[in-house]
Design a protein around this motif. Sequence first.
Motif, PDB file in Angstrom:
ATOM      1  N   ASN A  30       4.753  13.481  11.562  1.00 54.65           N
ATOM      2  CA  ASN A  30       4.298  12.331  12.546  1.00 54.65           C
ATOM      3  C   ASN A  30       3.505  11.456  11.883  1.00 54.65           C
ATOM      4  OD1 ASN A  30       6.071  13.801  14.285  1.00 54.65           O
ATOM      5  ND2 ASN A  30       4.282  14.559  15.558  1.00 54.65           N
ATOM      6  N   LEU A  31       2.488  12.038  11.256  1.00 52.77           N
ATOM      7  CA  LEU A  31       1.602  10.786  10.729  1.00 52.77           C
ATOM      8  C   LEU A  31       2.146   9.964   9.576  1.00 52.77           C
ATOM      9  CD1 LEU A  31      -1.409  10.078  10.455  1.00 52.77           C
ATOM     10  CD2 LEU A  31      -1.777  11.626   8.674  1.00 52.77           C
ATOM     11  N   PHE A  32       3.176  10.623   8.725  1.00 53.01           N
ATOM     12  CA  PHE A  32       3.704   9.876   7.927  1.00 53.01           C
ATOM     13  C   PHE A  32       4.677   8.695   8.646  1.00 53.01           C
ATOM     14  CE2 PHE A  32       3.549  13.457   4.294  1.00 53.01           C
ATOM     15  CZ  PHE A  32       2.118  13.163   4.106  1.00 53.01           C
ATOM     16  N   GLY A  33       5.378   9.159   9.754  1.00 49.59           N
ATOM     17  CA  GLY A  33       6.377   8.334  10.391  1.00 49.59           C
ATOM     18  C   GLY A  33       5.387   7.127  10.996  1.00 49.59           C
ATOM     19  N   TYR A  34       4.171   7.378  11.207  1.00 48.58           N
ATOM     20  CA  TYR A  34       3.319   6.187  11.722  1.00 48.58           C
ATOM     21  C   TYR A  34       2.893   5.428  10.773  1.00 48.58           C
ATOM     22  CZ  TYR A  34      -0.880   3.767  13.086  1.00 48.58           C
ATOM     23  OH  TYR A  34      -1.526   2.842  13.234  1.00 48.58           O
ATOM     24  N   PHE A  35       2.491   5.826   9.475  1.00 48.51           N
ATOM     25  CA  PHE A  35       2.042   4.943   8.512  1.00 48.51           C
ATOM     26  C   PHE A  35       3.393   4.390   7.913  1.00 48.51           C
ATOM     27  CE2 PHE A  35      -1.476   8.152   6.984  1.00 48.51           C
ATOM     28  CZ  PHE A  35      -2.428   7.570   7.883  1.00 48.51           C
ATOM     29  N   LYS A  36       4.492   4.897   7.954  1.00 44.36           N
ATOM     30  CA  LYS A  36       5.737   4.145   7.613  1.00 44.36           C
ATOM     31  C   LYS A  36       5.908   2.967   8.732  1.00 44.36           C
ATOM     32  CE  LYS A  36      10.470   4.628   5.992  1.00 44.36           C
ATOM     33  NZ  LYS A  36      11.456   5.418   5.660  1.00 44.36           N
TER      34      LYS A  36
ATOM     35  N   ILE B  61       0.747  -1.303   0.148  1.00 40.44           N
ATOM     36  CA  ILE B  61       0.097  -0.100  -0.019  1.00 40.44           C
ATOM     37  C   ILE B  61       0.835   1.272   0.023  1.00 40.44           C
ATOM     38  CG2 ILE B  61      -1.911   1.375   1.561  1.00 40.44           C
ATOM     39  CD1 ILE B  61      -2.555  -1.465   2.325  1.00 40.44           C
ATOM     40  N   SER B  62       0.741   2.096  -1.037  1.00 41.62           N
ATOM     41  CA  SER B  62       1.292   3.289  -0.840  1.00 41.62           C
ATOM     42  C   SER B  62       0.419   4.527  -0.604  1.00 41.62           C
ATOM     43  CB  SER B  62       1.998   3.602  -2.377  1.00 41.62           C
ATOM     44  OG  SER B  62       2.856   2.610  -2.770  1.00 41.62           O
ATOM     45  N   LEU B  63       1.001   5.643  -0.016  1.00 38.79           N
ATOM     46  CA  LEU B  63       0.365   6.790   0.270  1.00 38.79           C
ATOM     47  C   LEU B  63       0.508   7.890  -0.393  1.00 38.79           C
ATOM     48  CD1 LEU B  63      -1.764   8.259   2.503  1.00 38.79           C
ATOM     49  CD2 LEU B  63       0.302   8.466   3.800  1.00 38.79           C
ATOM     50  N   ILE B  64      -0.412   8.452  -1.042  1.00 35.83           N
ATOM     51  CA  ILE B  64      -0.033   9.902  -1.584  1.00 35.83           C
ATOM     52  C   ILE B  64      -0.899  10.956  -0.853  1.00 35.83           C
ATOM     53  CG2 ILE B  64      -0.300  11.097  -3.787  1.00 35.83           C
ATOM     54  CD1 ILE B  64      -0.140   8.313  -5.291  1.00 35.83           C
ATOM     55  N   ALA B  65      -0.100  12.023  -0.691  1.00 35.58           N
ATOM     56  CA  ALA B  65      -0.931  13.106  -0.083  1.00 35.58           C
ATOM     57  C   ALA B  65      -0.801  14.457  -0.610  1.00 35.58           C
ATOM     58  CB  ALA B  65      -0.209  13.330   1.474  1.00 35.58           C
ATOM     59  N   ALA B  66      -2.070  15.294  -0.667  1.00 35.24           N
ATOM     60  CA  ALA B  66      -1.843  16.380  -1.511  1.00 35.24           C
ATOM     61  C   ALA B  66      -1.297  17.525  -0.782  1.00 35.24           C
ATOM     62  CB  ALA B  66      -3.432  16.789  -1.493  1.00 35.24           C
ATOM     63  N   PRO B  67      -0.241  18.140  -1.413  1.00 33.74           N
ATOM     64  CA  PRO B  67       0.292  19.541  -0.858  1.00 33.74           C
ATOM     65  C   PRO B  67      -0.274  19.944   0.293  1.00 33.74           C
ATOM     66  CG  PRO B  67       0.622  19.450  -3.251  1.00 33.74           C
ATOM     67  CD  PRO B  67      -0.320  18.485  -2.839  1.00 33.74           C
TER      68      PRO B  67
ATOM     69  N   ILE C  81      -1.943  19.193   2.703  1.00 34.92           N
ATOM     70  CA  ILE C  81      -1.745  18.328   4.145  1.00 34.92           C
ATOM     71  C   ILE C  81      -0.797  19.130   4.869  1.00 34.92           C
ATOM     72  CG2 ILE C  81       0.399  17.162   3.675  1.00 34.92           C
ATOM     73  CD1 ILE C  81      -1.126  14.801   5.081  1.00 34.92           C
ATOM     74  N   GLN C  82       0.113  20.003   4.325  1.00 35.10           N
ATOM     75  CA  GLN C  82       0.988  20.891   5.095  1.00 35.10           C
ATOM     76  C   GLN C  82      -0.014  22.092   6.032  1.00 35.10           C
ATOM     77  OE1 GLN C  82       3.817  22.313   2.362  1.00 35.10           O
ATOM     78  NE2 GLN C  82       5.016  20.587   2.386  1.00 35.10           N
ATOM     79  N   VAL C  83      -0.979  22.564   5.437  1.00 38.22           N
ATOM     80  CA  VAL C  83      -1.839  23.412   6.161  1.00 38.22           C
ATOM     81  C   VAL C  83      -2.768  22.904   6.850  1.00 38.22           C
ATOM     82  CG1 VAL C  83      -0.936  25.466   4.656  1.00 38.22           C
ATOM     83  CG2 VAL C  83      -3.234  24.060   3.960  1.00 38.22           C
ATOM     84  N   ASN C  84      -3.432  21.658   6.637  1.00 42.06           N
ATOM     85  CA  ASN C  84      -4.319  20.983   7.105  1.00 42.06           C
ATOM     86  C   ASN C  84      -4.141  20.228   8.570  1.00 42.06           C
ATOM     87  OD1 ASN C  84      -6.505  22.348   5.494  1.00 42.06           O
ATOM     88  ND2 ASN C  84      -5.971  20.763   3.859  1.00 42.06           N
ATOM     89  N   LEU C  85      -2.680  19.671   8.430  1.00 38.78           N
ATOM     90  CA  LEU C  85      -2.384  19.038   9.727  1.00 38.78           C
ATOM     91  C   LEU C  85      -1.028  19.487  10.261  1.00 38.78           C
ATOM     92  CD1 LEU C  85      -3.036  15.237   8.444  1.00 38.78           C
ATOM     93  CD2 LEU C  85      -4.419  16.633  10.057  1.00 38.78           C
ATOM     94  N   ASP C  86      -1.183  19.908  11.539  1.00 40.51           N
ATOM     95  CA  ASP C  86      -0.052  20.305  12.109  1.00 40.51           C
ATOM     96  C   ASP C  86       1.272  19.338  12.042  1.00 40.51           C
ATOM     97  OD1 ASP C  86      -1.092  23.001  12.602  1.00 40.51           O
ATOM     98  OD2 ASP C  86      -2.008  22.334  14.640  1.00 40.51           O
ATOM     99  N   ASN C  87       0.803  18.233  12.330  1.00 40.47           N
ATOM    100  CA  ASN C  87       1.818  17.094  12.608  1.00 40.47           C
ATOM    101  C   ASN C  87       1.954  16.122  11.398  1.00 40.47           C
ATOM    102  OD1 ASN C  87       2.717  18.184  15.180  1.00 40.47           O
ATOM    103  ND2 ASN C  87       1.162  17.448  16.167  1.00 40.47           N
TER     104      ASN C  87
END
Length: 111
Positions: free
Chosen positions: A100-106, A83-89, A91-97
């Motif tokens: 950390n979320l990417f680290g958890y997913f990894k 499973i690969s995750l692609i996030a819209a740019p 995300i930088q303004v919509n989620l403060d951390n």
Amino acid sequence: MYDFNNLIYLKEEECVGCNKCVVECPVIGANIAYLVDGKNKVKINEEKCIHCGECIKVCDHNAREFYDDTEQFFKDLASGKKISLIAAPSIQVNLDNYKNLFGYFKSIGIN
């Protein structure tokens, strides 16, 4: 497996044709007004919908819904499916951390 062209759907019996979804939608033509038995309704043009969820947020009549595949996602992940995750740019303004979320997913095996 879901048809990714139909993630958001209309519960026609709940729609009163108020057009809030049309006004809020960022894509012209993704929501189309029509008549059913003389009553206004608004349907989703799947070819134009970008599945942003703005129509769901503004619908006071509970007429919009999305298919939730969270359980299947975690089952697939547990079974070793890639499973690969692609996030819209944005995300930088919509989620403060968001990092950390990417680290958890990894850490749970998502690319």
